[in-house]
Design an enzyme around this catalytic site. Structure first.
Site, PDB file in Angstrom:
ATOM      1  N   GLN A  88      54.412  38.486  45.845  1.00 29.28           N
ATOM      2  CA  GLN A  88      54.110  38.188  44.448  1.00 29.28           C
ATOM      3  C   GLN A  88      55.395  38.257  43.635  1.00 29.28           C
ATOM      4  OE1 GLN A  88      50.239  40.415  43.227  1.00 29.28           O
ATOM      5  NE2 GLN A  88      51.070  41.500  44.989  1.00 29.28           N
ATOM      6  N   HIS A 106      53.868  33.632  43.271  1.00 25.67           N
ATOM      7  CA  HIS A 106      54.009  33.640  41.804  1.00 25.67           C
ATOM      8  C   HIS A 106      55.310  32.975  41.339  1.00 25.67           C
ATOM      9  CE1 HIS A 106      50.963  37.220  41.383  1.00 25.67           C
ATOM     10  NE2 HIS A 106      50.378  36.073  41.647  1.00 25.67           N
ATOM     11  N   SER A 174      49.899  46.949  42.919  1.00 19.61           N
ATOM     12  CA  SER A 174      48.886  47.804  42.282  1.00 19.61           C
ATOM     13  C   SER A 174      47.464  47.301  42.485  1.00 19.61           C
ATOM     14  CB  SER A 174      49.171  47.915  40.782  1.00 19.61           C
ATOM     15  OG  SER A 174      49.060  46.630  40.181  1.00 19.61           O
ATOM     16  N   ALA A 216      58.811  52.973  49.251  1.00 21.56           N
ATOM     17  CA  ALA A 216      58.882  51.864  50.217  1.00 21.56           C
ATOM     18  C   ALA A 216      60.067  52.012  51.168  1.00 21.56           C
ATOM     19  CB  ALA A 216      58.962  50.529  49.466  1.00 21.56           C
TER      20      ALA A 216
HETATM   21  C1  BJW Z   1      56.032  51.545  44.660  1.00 19.53           C
HETATM   22  C2  BJW Z   1      57.294  52.064  44.344  1.00 19.53           C
HETATM   23  C3  BJW Z   1      58.147  52.404  45.434  1.00 19.53           C
HETATM   24  C4  BJW Z   1      56.228  51.671  42.487  1.00 19.53           C
HETATM   25  N1  BJW Z   1      57.731  52.214  46.685  1.00 19.53           N
HETATM   26  N2  BJW Z   1      55.640  51.380  45.915  1.00 19.53           N
HETATM   27  C5  BJW Z   1      39.274  37.297  39.460  1.00 19.53           C
HETATM   28  C6  BJW Z   1      39.503  36.314  40.401  1.00 19.53           C
HETATM   29  C7  BJW Z   1      40.521  35.394  40.233  1.00 19.53           C
HETATM   30  C8  BJW Z   1      41.346  35.438  39.108  1.00 19.53           C
HETATM   31  C9  BJW Z   1      41.118  36.420  38.161  1.00 19.53           C
HETATM   32  C10 BJW Z   1      40.096  37.319  38.331  1.00 19.53           C
HETATM   33  N3  BJW Z   1      40.121  38.175  37.296  1.00 19.53           N
HETATM   34  C11 BJW Z   1      41.102  37.799  36.467  1.00 19.53           C
HETATM   35  C12 BJW Z   1      41.742  36.751  36.952  1.00 19.53           C
HETATM   36  C13 BJW Z   1      42.899  36.059  36.304  1.00 19.53           C
HETATM   37  C14 BJW Z   1      44.264  36.686  36.450  1.00 19.53           C
HETATM   38  C15 BJW Z   1      44.213  38.170  36.713  1.00 19.53           C
HETATM   39  O1  BJW Z   1      44.239  38.637  37.816  1.00 19.53           O
HETATM   40  N4  BJW Z   1      44.186  38.967  35.669  1.00 19.53           N
HETATM   41  C16 BJW Z   1      44.154  40.449  35.859  1.00 19.53           C
HETATM   42  C17 BJW Z   1      45.043  41.091  34.841  1.00 19.53           C
HETATM   43  C18 BJW Z   1      42.718  40.894  35.827  1.00 19.53           C
HETATM   44  N5  BJW Z   1      45.003  35.976  37.491  1.00 19.53           N
HETATM   45  C19 BJW Z   1      45.625  34.837  37.228  1.00 19.53           C
HETATM   46  O2  BJW Z   1      45.621  34.325  36.119  1.00 19.53           O
HETATM   47  C20 BJW Z   1      46.319  34.167  38.387  1.00 19.53           C
HETATM   48  N6  BJW Z   1      45.845  32.837  38.534  1.00 19.53           N
HETATM   49  C21 BJW Z   1      44.592  32.580  38.894  1.00 19.53           C
HETATM   50  O3  BJW Z   1      43.798  33.468  39.098  1.00 19.53           O
HETATM   51  O4  BJW Z   1      44.303  31.246  39.069  1.00 19.53           O
HETATM   52  C22 BJW Z   1      42.946  30.870  39.375  1.00 19.53           C
HETATM   53  C23 BJW Z   1      42.543  31.152  40.808  1.00 19.53           C
HETATM   54  C24 BJW Z   1      41.259  31.569  41.084  1.00 19.53           C
HETATM   55  C25 BJW Z   1      40.848  31.813  42.397  1.00 19.53           C
HETATM   56  C26 BJW Z   1      41.726  31.599  43.446  1.00 19.53           C
HETATM   57  C27 BJW Z   1      42.988  31.151  43.182  1.00 19.53           C
HETATM   58  C28 BJW Z   1      43.400  30.959  41.857  1.00 19.53           C
HETATM   59  C29 BJW Z   1      47.838  34.083  38.143  1.00 19.53           C
HETATM   60  C30 BJW Z   1      48.477  35.444  38.149  1.00 19.53           C
HETATM   61  C31 BJW Z   1      49.935  35.324  37.755  1.00 19.53           C
HETATM   62  C32 BJW Z   1      50.599  36.690  37.730  1.00 19.53           C
HETATM   63  N7  BJW Z   1      51.847  36.574  37.120  1.00 19.53           N
HETATM   64  C33 BJW Z   1      52.684  37.770  37.003  1.00 19.53           C
HETATM   65  C34 BJW Z   1      53.886  37.451  36.070  1.00 19.53           C
HETATM   66  C35 BJW Z   1      54.710  36.311  36.549  1.00 19.53           C
HETATM   67  C36 BJW Z   1      55.769  36.733  37.534  1.00 19.53           C
HETATM   68  C37 BJW Z   1      56.871  37.570  36.914  1.00 19.53           C
HETATM   69  O5  BJW Z   1      57.162  37.412  35.728  1.00 19.53           O
HETATM   70  O6  BJW Z   1      57.467  38.363  37.660  1.00 19.53           O
HETATM   71  O7  BJW Z   1      53.095  38.222  38.309  1.00 19.53           O
HETATM   72  S1  BJW Z   1      51.842  39.188  36.339  1.00 19.53           S
HETATM   73  C38 BJW Z   1      52.681  40.380  37.306  1.00 19.53           C
HETATM   74  O8  BJW Z   1      51.679  41.075  38.083  1.00 19.53           O
HETATM   75  C39 BJW Z   1      53.557  39.587  38.282  1.00 19.53           C
HETATM   76  C40 BJW Z   1      53.272  40.298  39.582  1.00 19.53           C
HETATM   77  O9  BJW Z   1      53.557  39.453  40.678  1.00 19.53           O
HETATM   78  C41 BJW Z   1      51.811  40.673  39.458  1.00 19.53           C
HETATM   79  C42 BJW Z   1      51.386  41.801  40.367  1.00 19.53           C
HETATM   80  O10 BJW Z   1      52.023  42.998  40.028  1.00 19.53           O
HETATM   81  P1  BJW Z   1      52.458  44.024  41.182  1.00 19.53           P
HETATM   82  O11 BJW Z   1      53.480  43.413  42.044  1.00 19.53           O
HETATM   83  O12 BJW Z   1      51.261  44.572  41.844  1.00 19.53           O
HETATM   84  O13 BJW Z   1      53.224  45.164  40.300  1.00 19.53           O
HETATM   85  P2  BJW Z   1      52.617  46.428  39.553  1.00 19.53           P
HETATM   86  O14 BJW Z   1      53.630  46.901  38.583  1.00 19.53           O
HETATM   87  O15 BJW Z   1      51.262  46.158  39.037  1.00 19.53           O
HETATM   88  O16 BJW Z   1      52.434  47.530  40.710  1.00 19.53           O
HETATM   89  C43 BJW Z   1      53.554  48.103  41.353  1.00 19.53           C
HETATM   90  C44 BJW Z   1      53.065  48.953  42.510  1.00 19.53           C
HETATM   91  O17 BJW Z   1      54.193  49.434  43.219  1.00 19.53           O
HETATM   92  C45 BJW Z   1      52.254  50.190  42.078  1.00 19.53           C
HETATM   93  O18 BJW Z   1      51.114  50.307  42.919  1.00 19.53           O
HETATM   94  C46 BJW Z   1      53.212  51.359  42.321  1.00 19.53           C
HETATM   95  O19 BJW Z   1      52.557  52.564  42.725  1.00 19.53           O
HETATM   96  C47 BJW Z   1      54.059  50.820  43.446  1.00 19.53           C
HETATM   97  N8  BJW Z   1      55.428  51.388  43.513  1.00 19.53           N
HETATM   98  N9  BJW Z   1      57.445  52.197  43.017  1.00 19.53           N
HETATM   99  C48 BJW Z   1      56.500  51.764  46.919  1.00 19.53           C
HETATM  100  N10 BJW Z   1      59.413  52.939  45.239  1.00 19.53           N
END
Ligand code: BJW
Length: 228
Positions: A88, A106, A174, A216
């Protein structure tokens, strides 16, 4: 274990100095995601969105892959079966550690996309909304990033790989953002083994059959060593 599908999130790059999103001091505590990570925010204020991604691109260029990225690249080279890495993350630290064919669901900081004609090209260090597209000349340049409400990239390839996998591993994510957060349940429904490697239990932790918690750079190399 022949085919391992690995999903990574911001946590794998945290120890390389790149911020996560939802941790204390994460990017979403400093920026309004509606303003910097949605197509509507970009339409309202493209300069603000470019500033956000220009700064992240600069951080990424300074960052170095860590021991977790290196361990996954080693696993890909040494595992007798196949290892698919889906990230991601928009950084290129997996590739710089030597990983191959990484699926960036992403998007990528190093990519530019024309919002008018979908042409893609390598992003300059500093992008600006006025820059014309090299293909159609329209000044609609945006980062090649998947924002909220947009379809993540290569979903068909990801589901094909998941369908073929024997083990699904999520690292440093997360479990907040769909569709990636749903992969573990889809893997379980298909009878695929599941493992979470994270600093602490994620929001989807209860869905995984097995888990190891810690930074990690420690848990990923230890798991890879054990597997090989
Ligand atoms: C460590 C550590 C260490 C810390 N060692 N670990 C239900 C079904 C389908 C879609 C949705 C749905 N409900 C809602 C939606 C829509 C939406 C969504 O999910 N919203 C939620 C907020 C609820 N999703 C979308 O809009 C997506 N598109 C979509 O769904 O299209 C339709 C579709 C439907 C069905 C099938 C297919 C498609 C698009 C999502 C786009 C996300 N974009 C972002 C920003 C752009 C990229 C950027 O700028 O970098 O992407 S948001 C942001 O979150 C980024 C990341 O890739 C993403 C995930 O975050 P991640 O990587 O999990 O980071 P954190 O900070 O959340 O967690 C860090 C983790 O690391 C933690 O657990 C820590 O404990 C850990 N950690 N230090 C190991 N040292």
């Amino acid at each position: 274990m022949t085919h391992i599908l690995i999903l990574t999130g911001a946590g794998i790059s945290a120890e390389s100095g790149l911020g996560t999103f939802r941790d204390k001091d994460g990017l979403w505590t400093q920026y309004d995601l509606e303003e910097v990570a949605t197509p509507e925010g970009f339409a309202r204020n493209p300069a603000l969105v470019h500033d956000f991604y220009n700064a992240r691109r600069a951080n990424c260029l300074e960052a170095q892959p860590n021991a977790a990225h290196a361990a996954l690249a080693r696993l890909q080279r040494a595992h007798k079966g196949h290892v698919t890495i889906v990230t991601q993350n928009v950084d290129d630290l997996h590739e710089r550690a030597g990983a191959k064919d990484v699926i960036h669901m992403h998007g990528e900081l190093q990519g530019a996309l024309c919002a008018a004609c979908d042409h893609r090209w390598p992003a300059p260090r500093v992008m600006s909304p006025d820059a014309p597209c090299p293909s159609c000349d329209t000044p609609s340049t945006r980062p090649d990033i998947v924002w909220f409400g947009e379809m993540p990239y290569r979903m068909e390839d990801i589901y094909t790989a998941l369908g073929d996998a024997d083990l699904f591993v999520a690292i440093g994510t997360s479990g907040n953002v769909y569709p990636a957060a749903g992969f573990v349940m889809e893997a379980r429904a298909m009878g695929i083994a599941t493992l979470e490697l994270n600093l602490e239990p994620s929001d989807t932790a209860s869905a995984f059959e097995d888990a190891r918690f810690g930074p990690a750079t420690q848990v990923v190399p230890a798991w890879v060593e054990e597997l090989l």
